[in-house]
Design a protein around this motif. Structure first.
Motif, PDB file in Angstrom:
ATOM      1  N   MET A   1      45.503  32.132  34.943  1.00 52.54           N
ATOM      2  CA  MET A   1      45.375  32.383  33.514  1.00 52.54           C
ATOM      3  C   MET A   1      46.688  32.046  32.811  1.00 52.54           C
ATOM      4  N   PRO A   2      46.635  31.244  31.785  1.00 55.13           N
ATOM      5  CA  PRO A   2      47.853  30.929  31.035  1.00 55.13           C
ATOM      6  C   PRO A   2      48.438  32.172  30.366  1.00 55.13           C
ATOM      7  N   GLN A   3      49.735  32.186  30.190  1.00 59.92           N
ATOM      8  CA  GLN A   3      50.394  33.333  29.582  1.00 59.92           C
ATOM      9  C   GLN A   3      50.107  33.424  28.086  1.00 59.92           C
ATOM     10  N   SER A   4      49.691  32.335  27.475  1.00 61.78           N
ATOM     11  CA  SER A   4      49.463  32.351  26.029  1.00 61.78           C
ATOM     12  C   SER A   4      48.174  33.090  25.651  1.00 61.78           C
ATOM     13  N   TRP A   5      47.357  33.450  26.632  1.00 64.04           N
ATOM     14  CA  TRP A   5      46.119  34.165  26.331  1.00 64.04           C
ATOM     15  C   TRP A   5      46.433  35.620  25.980  1.00 64.04           C
ATOM     16  N   SER A   6      45.681  36.151  25.038  1.00 58.86           N
ATOM     17  CA  SER A   6      45.820  37.563  24.688  1.00 58.86           C
ATOM     18  C   SER A   6      45.116  38.420  25.751  1.00 58.86           C
ATOM     19  N   ASP A   7      45.315  39.718  25.656  1.00 58.26           N
ATOM     20  CA  ASP A   7      44.645  40.632  26.599  1.00 58.26           C
ATOM     21  C   ASP A   7      43.130  40.492  26.498  1.00 58.26           C
ATOM     22  N   LYS A   8      42.646  40.316  25.277  1.00 59.68           N
ATOM     23  CA  LYS A   8      41.204  40.154  25.066  1.00 59.68           C
ATOM     24  C   LYS A   8      40.697  38.916  25.797  1.00 59.68           C
ATOM     25  N   ARG A   9      41.425  37.803  25.683  1.00 63.04           N
ATOM     26  CA  ARG A   9      41.003  36.560  26.336  1.00 63.04           C
ATOM     27  C   ARG A   9      41.098  36.675  27.856  1.00 63.04           C
ATOM     28  N   GLU A  10      42.070  37.404  28.365  1.00 60.49           N
ATOM     29  CA  GLU A  10      42.160  37.607  29.811  1.00 60.49           C
ATOM     30  C   GLU A  10      40.968  38.420  30.316  1.00 60.49           C
ATOM     31  N   ARG A  11      40.585  39.465  29.567  1.00 64.15           N
ATOM     32  CA  ARG A  11      39.400  40.249  29.948  1.00 64.15           C
ATOM     33  C   ARG A  11      38.148  39.380  29.885  1.00 64.15           C
ATOM     34  N   GLN A  12      38.056  38.562  28.853  1.00 65.68           N
ATOM     35  CA  GLN A  12      36.904  37.669  28.715  1.00 65.68           C
ATOM     36  C   GLN A  12      36.840  36.700  29.894  1.00 65.68           C
ATOM     37  N   TYR A  13      37.993  36.137  30.267  1.00 66.81           N
ATOM     38  CA  TYR A  13      38.070  35.217  31.400  1.00 66.81           C
ATOM     39  C   TYR A  13      37.561  35.886  32.676  1.00 66.81           C
ATOM     40  N   GLU A  14      38.059  37.083  32.965  1.00 65.23           N
ATOM     41  CA  GLU A  14      37.653  37.796  34.173  1.00 65.23           C
ATOM     42  C   GLU A  14      36.156  38.105  34.157  1.00 65.23           C
ATOM     43  N   HIS A  15      35.642  38.510  33.008  1.00 65.91           N
ATOM     44  CA  HIS A  15      34.220  38.851  32.885  1.00 65.91           C
ATOM     45  C   HIS A  15      33.341  37.622  33.142  1.00 65.91           C
ATOM     46  N   ILE A  16      33.699  36.498  32.565  1.00 63.08           N
ATOM     47  CA  ILE A  16      32.920  35.270  32.745  1.00 63.08           C
ATOM     48  C   ILE A  16      33.017  34.792  34.187  1.00 63.08           C
ATOM     49  N   LYS A  17      34.222  34.857  34.761  1.00 61.50           N
ATOM     50  CA  LYS A  17      34.435  34.434  36.147  1.00 61.50           C
ATOM     51  C   LYS A  17      33.617  35.301  37.108  1.00 61.50           C
ATOM     52  N   ASP A  18      33.643  36.611  36.902  1.00 60.72           N
ATOM     53  CA  ASP A  18      32.872  37.514  37.769  1.00 60.72           C
ATOM     54  C   ASP A  18      31.370  37.257  37.649  1.00 60.72           C
ATOM     55  N   GLY A  19      30.907  37.017  36.436  1.00 61.08           N
ATOM     56  CA  GLY A  19      29.492  36.728  36.218  1.00 61.08           C
ATOM     57  C   GLY A  19      29.055  35.455  36.913  1.00 61.08           C
ATOM     58  N   ALA A  20      29.905  34.432  36.847  1.00 58.01           N
ATOM     59  CA  ALA A  20      29.581  33.164  37.511  1.00 58.01           C
ATOM     60  C   ALA A  20      29.547  33.342  39.028  1.00 58.01           C
ATOM     61  N   LYS A  21      30.476  34.125  39.562  1.00 55.13           N
ATOM     62  CA  LYS A  21      30.487  34.377  41.010  1.00 55.13           C
ATOM     63  C   LYS A  21      29.238  35.127  41.451  1.00 55.13           C
ATOM     64  N   LYS A  22      28.795  36.087  40.636  1.00 51.11           N
ATOM     65  CA  LYS A  22      27.585  36.842  40.977  1.00 51.11           C
ATOM     66  C   LYS A  22      26.358  35.938  41.014  1.00 51.11           C
ATOM     67  N   ARG A  23      26.370  34.874  40.223  1.00 54.30           N
ATOM     68  CA  ARG A  23      25.250  33.929  40.210  1.00 54.30           C
ATOM     69  C   ARG A  23      25.338  32.922  41.348  1.00 54.30           C
ATOM     70  N   GLY A  24      26.389  33.042  42.178  1.00 52.00           N
ATOM     71  CA  GLY A  24      26.488  32.187  43.349  1.00 52.00           C
ATOM     72  C   GLY A  24      27.376  30.973  43.168  1.00 52.00           C
TER      73      GLY A  24
END
Length: 107
Positions: free
Chosen positions: A1-24
């Motif tokens: 994750m780039p350092q320029s991302w806000s906390d909100k964008r980091e949470r969004q990144y993790e949420h999307i990444k976890d969702g994609a992993k759950k879908r295989g």
């Protein structure tokens, strides 16, 4: 994750990444999907210094909800074909349909 991302964008990144992993989806692809989605959202909200016209003019990834996924050989959008034709300086591109643009580009 780039350092320029806000906390909100980091949470969004993790949420999307976890969702994609759950879908295989594989780890590398899940990270790519999440990063592209977050970067597109940042561009649309004016948080990034550089942005492409297709990122800012297109609908958000969340709203689109996979409309372009799993439709077989649909290929690129008309706008993407038009931009490619523009780079190759194809005459008459503004009045061409998606099929005509594909033919002119040799697809």
């Amino acid at each position: 994750m780039p350092q320029s991302w806000s906390d909100k964008r980091e949470r969004q990144y993790e949420h999307i990444k976890d969702g994609a992993k759950k879908r295989g989806t594989g780890d590398k692809r899940a990270k790519e999907i999440a990063a592209r989605t977050v970067n597109k959202n940042r561009a649309q909200s004016g948080e990034s210094r550089t942005k492409s016209r297709s990122s800012t003019n297109d609908m958000s990834p969340q709203k689109r909800g996979g409309q372009r996924s799993h439709k077989g050989p649909g290929g690129p959008t008309k706008e993407q074909l038009y931009n490619e034709a523009k780079k190759k300086n194809i005459r008459g591109r503004s009045s061409m349909s998606k099929q005509e643009l594909q033919k002119a580009l040799g697809r």
